[in-house]
Design a protein around this motif. Structure first.
Motif, PDB file in Angstrom:
ATOM      1  N   MET A 207     143.259  31.272 -41.841  1.00  0.00           N
ATOM      2  CA  MET A 207     144.428  30.898 -41.043  1.00  0.00           C
ATOM      3  C   MET A 207     144.336  31.568 -39.683  1.00  0.00           C
ATOM      4  N   ASN A 208     144.733  30.848 -38.653  1.00  0.00           N
ATOM      5  CA  ASN A 208     144.720  31.427 -37.314  1.00  0.00           C
ATOM      6  C   ASN A 208     145.892  32.391 -37.129  1.00  0.00           C
ATOM      7  N   GLY A 209     145.897  33.103 -36.027  1.00  0.00           N
ATOM      8  CA  GLY A 209     147.003  33.998 -35.695  1.00  0.00           C
ATOM      9  C   GLY A 209     146.870  35.408 -36.223  1.00  0.00           C
ATOM     10  N   GLY A 210     145.726  35.729 -36.817  1.00  0.00           N
ATOM     11  CA  GLY A 210     145.518  37.086 -37.322  1.00  0.00           C
ATOM     12  C   GLY A 210     145.057  38.020 -36.211  1.00  0.00           C
ATOM     13  N   HIS A 211     144.709  39.217 -36.594  1.00  0.00           N
ATOM     14  CA  HIS A 211     144.216  40.229 -35.656  1.00  0.00           C
ATOM     15  C   HIS A 211     142.835  40.685 -36.102  1.00  0.00           C
ATOM     16  N   ASN A 212     142.044  41.136 -35.145  1.00  0.00           N
ATOM     17  CA  ASN A 212     140.731  41.669 -35.471  1.00  0.00           C
ATOM     18  C   ASN A 212     140.906  42.824 -36.442  1.00  0.00           C
ATOM     19  N   LEU A 213     139.987  42.961 -37.383  1.00  0.00           N
ATOM     20  CA  LEU A 213     140.057  43.984 -38.417  1.00  0.00           C
ATOM     21  C   LEU A 213     139.135  45.148 -38.053  1.00  0.00           C
ATOM     22  N   PRO A 214     139.659  46.156 -37.343  1.00  0.00           N
ATOM     23  CA  PRO A 214     138.804  47.304 -37.013  1.00  0.00           C
ATOM     24  C   PRO A 214     138.665  48.221 -38.233  1.00  0.00           C
ATOM     25  N   LEU A 215     137.440  48.417 -38.682  1.00  0.00           N
ATOM     26  CA  LEU A 215     137.196  49.261 -39.849  1.00  0.00           C
ATOM     27  C   LEU A 215     136.424  50.504 -39.420  1.00  0.00           C
TER      28      LEU A 215
ATOM     29  N   PRO B  33     133.406  37.233 -36.679  1.00  0.00           N
ATOM     30  CA  PRO B  33     134.134  37.337 -35.410  1.00  0.00           C
ATOM     31  C   PRO B  33     135.521  37.964 -35.498  1.00  0.00           C
ATOM     32  N   SER B  34     136.074  38.110 -36.690  1.00  0.00           N
ATOM     33  CA  SER B  34     137.375  38.780 -36.834  1.00  0.00           C
ATOM     34  C   SER B  34     137.254  40.178 -37.420  1.00  0.00           C
ATOM     35  N   GLY B  35     136.030  40.699 -37.548  1.00  0.00           N
ATOM     36  CA  GLY B  35     135.835  42.064 -38.009  1.00  0.00           C
ATOM     37  C   GLY B  35     135.625  42.232 -39.502  1.00  0.00           C
ATOM     38  N   ASN B  36     135.602  41.131 -40.262  1.00  0.00           N
ATOM     39  CA  ASN B  36     135.324  41.223 -41.696  1.00  0.00           C
ATOM     40  C   ASN B  36     133.840  41.493 -41.894  1.00  0.00           C
ATOM     41  N   GLN B  37     133.520  42.346 -42.852  1.00  0.00           N
ATOM     42  CA  GLN B  37     132.137  42.685 -43.137  1.00  0.00           C
ATOM     43  C   GLN B  37     131.605  41.771 -44.232  1.00  0.00           C
ATOM     44  N   VAL B  38     130.339  41.327 -44.052  1.00  0.00           N
ATOM     45  CA  VAL B  38     129.737  40.376 -44.969  1.00  0.00           C
ATOM     46  C   VAL B  38     128.352  40.895 -45.356  1.00  0.00           C
ATOM     47  N   GLU B  39     128.115  41.013 -46.659  1.00  0.00           N
ATOM     48  CA  GLU B  39     126.828  41.482 -47.164  1.00  0.00           C
ATOM     49  C   GLU B  39     126.013  40.301 -47.674  1.00  0.00           C
ATOM     50  N   PHE B  40     124.698  40.348 -47.406  1.00  0.00           N
ATOM     51  CA  PHE B  40     123.749  39.389 -47.955  1.00  0.00           C
ATOM     52  C   PHE B  40     122.758  40.191 -48.775  1.00  0.00           C
ATOM     53  N   SER B  41     122.645  39.867 -50.061  1.00  0.00           N
ATOM     54  CA  SER B  41     121.827  40.691 -50.955  1.00  0.00           C
ATOM     55  C   SER B  41     120.901  39.854 -51.811  1.00  0.00           C
ATOM     56  N   TYR B  42     119.865  40.533 -52.280  1.00  0.00           N
ATOM     57  CA  TYR B  42     118.946  39.953 -53.253  1.00  0.00           C
ATOM     58  C   TYR B  42     118.671  41.020 -54.307  1.00  0.00           C
ATOM     59  N   GLY B  43     118.652  40.603 -55.568  1.00  0.00           N
ATOM     60  CA  GLY B  43     118.278  41.500 -56.651  1.00  0.00           C
ATOM     61  C   GLY B  43     119.436  42.199 -57.325  1.00  0.00           C
TER      62      GLY B  43
ATOM     63  N   ILE C  90     140.169  33.677 -51.536  1.00  0.00           N
ATOM     64  CA  ILE C  90     140.535  34.826 -50.718  1.00  0.00           C
ATOM     65  C   ILE C  90     141.085  34.243 -49.423  1.00  0.00           C
ATOM     66  N   ALA C  91     142.223  34.725 -48.987  1.00  0.00           N
ATOM     67  CA  ALA C  91     142.843  34.239 -47.761  1.00  0.00           C
ATOM     68  C   ALA C  91     142.597  35.240 -46.635  1.00  0.00           C
ATOM     69  N   LEU C  92     142.112  34.724 -45.525  1.00  0.00           N
ATOM     70  CA  LEU C  92     141.811  35.542 -44.354  1.00  0.00           C
ATOM     71  C   LEU C  92     142.684  35.093 -43.190  1.00  0.00           C
ATOM     72  N   HIS C  93     143.438  35.998 -42.643  1.00  0.00           N
ATOM     73  CA  HIS C  93     144.239  35.725 -41.454  1.00  0.00           C
ATOM     74  C   HIS C  93     143.398  36.209 -40.279  1.00  0.00           C
ATOM     75  N   VAL C  94     142.781  35.284 -39.549  1.00  0.00           N
ATOM     76  CA  VAL C  94     141.761  35.650 -38.575  1.00  0.00           C
ATOM     77  C   VAL C  94     142.229  35.495 -37.134  1.00  0.00           C
ATOM     78  N   ASP C  95     141.571  36.237 -36.274  1.00  0.00           N
ATOM     79  CA  ASP C  95     141.867  36.237 -34.846  1.00  0.00           C
ATOM     80  C   ASP C  95     141.246  35.023 -34.147  1.00  0.00           C
ATOM     81  N   ARG C  96     140.019  34.691 -34.504  1.00  0.00           N
ATOM     82  CA  ARG C  96     139.272  33.614 -33.842  1.00  0.00           C
ATOM     83  C   ARG C  96     138.832  32.602 -34.897  1.00  0.00           C
ATOM     84  N   LEU C  97     139.711  31.680 -35.223  1.00  0.00           N
ATOM     85  CA  LEU C  97     139.488  30.749 -36.328  1.00  0.00           C
ATOM     86  C   LEU C  97     138.207  29.935 -36.156  1.00  0.00           C
TER      87      LEU C  97
END
Length: 147
Positions: free
Chosen positions: A64-72, A123-133, A14-21
């Motif tokens: 990759m650097n140079g992206g924008h924050n992802l407001p969801l 830091p770039s607004g991507n959401q990350v889930e941590f799960s068990y089960g 998965i490629a992420l174009h992020v604001d704060r690499l």
């Protein structure tokens, strides 16, 4: 439908174009245990490959650097999902994220196949889930025994 005599495509990255690499690299190292397996610079463009240890040839995040924050919006649940070894691990991650100001969803329990999980925002607004089960990753054994 898969075309006859064609191998099924396999997801590799998965490629992420992020604001704060650098902040994103730090986030995925600290919370997800991912490591840099490739890094290159071309002028102002920085490209970093990150993987879980031992999965460098299987699945990576390309950042990759140079992206924008992802407001969801609040009702947008797109996210990256990481399985952890226990409910206690979900709780530890949530406590750490709350202290660091990146907790998005408090730990919660939901019916199969969701399981116990919490959510963070990188830091770039991507959401990350941590799960068990869930029926993927650690904790999947309990579901496999029921089927």
């Amino acid at each position: 439908m898969v075309v006859p005599n064609m191998t099924v495509p396999r997801i590799t990255h998965i490629a992420l174009h992020v604001d704060r690499l650098e902040a994103c690299i730090d986030f995925y190292q600290r919370y997800c245990g991912m490591q840099i397996c490739h890094r290159r610079q071309s002028g102002d463009k920085a490209i970093v490959w990150m993987a879980e240890p031992g999965r460098e040839g299987d699945f990576i995040f390309v950042m990759m650097n140079g992206g924008h924050n992802l407001p969801l919006p609040n009702n947008d649940y797109r996210h990256f999902g990481f399985a952890v070894e226990s409910r206690e691990a979900v709780d530890r991650i949530a406590l750490r994220a709350e202290a660091e100001g990146c907790l998005l969803w408090e730990p919660r329990d939901e019916a199969f196949p969701v399981g116990y999980y919490c959510g963070l925002v990188d830091p770039s607004g991507n959401q990350v889930e941590f799960s068990y089960g869930q029926p993927l990753g650690p904790g999947a054994e309990q579901w496999q025994q029921l089927t």
